[in-house]
Write an enzyme that holds these catalytic residues in place. Sequence first.
Site, PDB file in Angstrom:
ATOM      1  N   TYR A 161      -0.249 -37.803 -56.697  1.00 49.57           N
ATOM      2  CA  TYR A 161      -1.143 -38.555 -57.767  1.00 49.57           C
ATOM      3  C   TYR A 161      -1.439 -39.970 -57.225  1.00 49.57           C
ATOM      4  O   TYR A 161      -2.534 -40.460 -57.233  1.00 49.57           O
ATOM      5  CB  TYR A 161      -0.476 -38.623 -59.037  1.00 49.57           C
ATOM      6  N   LYS A 165      -4.769 -41.836 -55.896  1.00 49.88           N
ATOM      7  CA  LYS A 165      -5.609 -43.226 -56.629  1.00 49.88           C
ATOM      8  C   LYS A 165      -5.573 -44.316 -55.537  1.00 49.88           C
ATOM      9  O   LYS A 165      -6.492 -44.973 -55.697  1.00 49.88           O
ATOM     10  CB  LYS A 165      -4.587 -43.498 -57.920  1.00 49.88           C
TER      11      LYS A 165
HETATM   12  N1  NAD Z   1      -3.981 -41.139 -69.295  1.00 50.91           N
HETATM   13  C1  NAD Z   1      -3.538 -42.428 -68.441  1.00 50.91           C
HETATM   14  O1  NAD Z   1      -2.725 -42.900 -68.747  1.00 50.91           O
HETATM   15  C2  NAD Z   1      -4.218 -42.794 -67.218  1.00 50.91           C
HETATM   16  C3  NAD Z   1      -3.870 -43.797 -66.668  1.00 50.91           C
HETATM   17  C4  NAD Z   1      -4.504 -44.240 -65.445  1.00 50.91           C
HETATM   18  C5  NAD Z   1      -5.656 -43.294 -65.078  1.00 50.91           C
HETATM   19  N2  NAD Z   1      -6.160 -42.226 -65.676  1.00 50.91           N
HETATM   20  C6  NAD Z   1      -7.143 -41.656 -64.913  1.00 50.91           C
HETATM   21  O2  NAD Z   1      -8.058 -41.426 -65.911  1.00 50.91           O
HETATM   22  C7  NAD Z   1      -8.731 -40.181 -65.696  1.00 50.91           C
HETATM   23  C8  NAD Z   1      -8.767 -39.336 -67.094  1.00 50.91           C
HETATM   24  O3  NAD Z   1      -7.829 -38.911 -67.371  1.00 50.91           O
HETATM   25  P1  NAD Z   1      -7.182 -38.746 -68.835  1.00 50.91           P
HETATM   26  O4  NAD Z   1      -6.001 -39.271 -69.200  1.00 50.91           O
HETATM   27  O5  NAD Z   1      -8.511 -38.749 -69.730  1.00 50.91           O
HETATM   28  O6  NAD Z   1      -6.912 -36.913 -68.741  1.00 50.91           O
HETATM   29  P2  NAD Z   1      -7.555 -35.949 -69.751  1.00 50.91           P
HETATM   30  O7  NAD Z   1      -6.527 -34.818 -68.847  1.00 50.91           O
HETATM   31  O8  NAD Z   1      -7.402 -36.183 -71.115  1.00 50.91           O
HETATM   32  O9  NAD Z   1      -9.050 -35.770 -69.095  1.00 50.91           O
HETATM   33  C9  NAD Z   1      -9.267 -35.208 -67.773  1.00 50.91           C
HETATM   34  C10 NAD Z   1     -10.672 -34.251 -67.743  1.00 50.91           C
HETATM   35  O10 NAD Z   1     -11.029 -33.847 -66.451  1.00 50.91           O
HETATM   36  C11 NAD Z   1     -11.165 -32.583 -66.465  1.00 50.91           C
HETATM   37  N3  NAD Z   1     -10.973 -32.024 -65.102  1.00 50.91           N
HETATM   38  C12 NAD Z   1      -9.735 -31.795 -64.694  1.00 50.91           C
HETATM   39  N4  NAD Z   1     -10.020 -31.240 -63.332  1.00 50.91           N
HETATM   40  C13 NAD Z   1     -11.255 -31.089 -63.126  1.00 50.91           C
HETATM   41  C14 NAD Z   1     -11.964 -30.532 -61.981  1.00 50.91           C
HETATM   42  N5  NAD Z   1     -11.502 -29.933 -61.089  1.00 50.91           N
HETATM   43  N6  NAD Z   1     -13.327 -30.754 -62.105  1.00 50.91           N
HETATM   44  C15 NAD Z   1     -14.017 -31.203 -63.339  1.00 50.91           C
HETATM   45  N7  NAD Z   1     -13.273 -31.607 -64.211  1.00 50.91           N
HETATM   46  C16 NAD Z   1     -12.051 -31.758 -64.444  1.00 50.91           C
HETATM   47  C17 NAD Z   1     -10.166 -32.076 -67.477  1.00 50.91           C
HETATM   48  O11 NAD Z   1     -10.978 -30.709 -67.931  1.00 50.91           O
HETATM   49  C18 NAD Z   1     -10.379 -32.882 -68.628  1.00 50.91           C
HETATM   50  O12 NAD Z   1     -11.371 -32.900 -69.539  1.00 50.91           O
HETATM   51  C19 NAD Z   1      -8.040 -39.541 -64.627  1.00 50.91           C
HETATM   52  O13 NAD Z   1      -8.748 -39.743 -63.416  1.00 50.91           O
HETATM   53  C20 NAD Z   1      -6.647 -40.091 -64.612  1.00 50.91           C
HETATM   54  O14 NAD Z   1      -6.215 -39.868 -63.404  1.00 50.91           O
HETATM   55  C21 NAD Z   1      -5.409 -41.860 -66.717  1.00 50.91           C
END
Ligand code: NAD
Length: 267
Positions: A161, A165
Amino acid sequence: MTVSPMTMGLSGRLVAVTGGGSGIGRAICLALANEGAQVAVLDLDEASAQETLAGIAAIGGAGLALRCDVSDAESVEAAHAAVVGEAGHPEILVNNAGQLQRGGLADLPVQAWNDLLDINLTGYFLCSQIFGRAMLDTGHGTLVHVGSISAKEVIPLGGAYSVSKAAVTMLSTQLAVEWGPRGVRSNIIHPGFVRTPLSQAAYDQPGITEGRAALVPSKRIGEPEDITSAVLYLASPVSSYVNGAELIVDGGLGRNLMSQLPKTRTS
Ligand SMILES: NC(=O)c1ccc[n+]([C@@H]2O[C@H](COP(=O)([O-])OP(=O)(O)OC[C@H]3O[C@@H](n4cnc5c(N)ncnc54)[C@H](O)[C@@H]3O)[C@@H](O)[C@H]2O)c1
């Protein structure tokens, strides 16, 4: 204090958002729709994309929802063609779809490593390239990538991961440098702790919310809506001279190391 509303200039623009069916992606879709943008909601899970679209319709917005696996070039091409056929060429792409698969590097299977990079890194590249074509042709477009503070502060036992990033951060920079002269901007935001379905299992454990919030200078865990204003800014023409930037949206978490040191008699 009275705050004057800022015109974001997003009304009527077509924006594609990957991973728009959940968490941060869903909040981004709703915020864009609230600004009058038309939103193409793309997600591996088509039902969740449709739910986001229903949310957009509920606030009087417009858009479309499609299944798209960002790690599969054919799937991205098909989703792109469907968006173009139904609504035209998106001027803005938000690369957000991502996953977190845990594992220690000592015994992480190479398949798990590759699978995660296929989504979190190659998926961002594929979507940028495929949705970027028309942007380069017209000399006008904007890419916003959702990174993570784990690009800078590693998640131990977090599999590929953090590496993914860090790599998309350089992808964003390379796109900015290569495509900037052709009228396309590329910027990345780095969320910190955000409560979403991706992270909810951790917050369900006792003490995790309080323990993590204590590490954040703003003293709380972020909500998906905390991330959207940064995305709106970078997607909007108000940031037209911002290119190749990284915007950290973490309540100060990544800058808080020194306050974690054992206290001395003078501190
Ligand atoms: N939640 C956190 O604390 C956090 C922190 C930093 C960064 N992020 C980043 O934010 C972004 C969104 O994360 P989130 O927390 O909303 O997660 P989440 O799991 O709530 O949402 C992610 C979405 O991406 C979709 N997805 C997964 N694989 C996919 C693929 N191969 N093709 C198309 N869609 C796909 C999933 O179906 C889901 O709807 C990600 O890139 C994550 O790394 C999240």
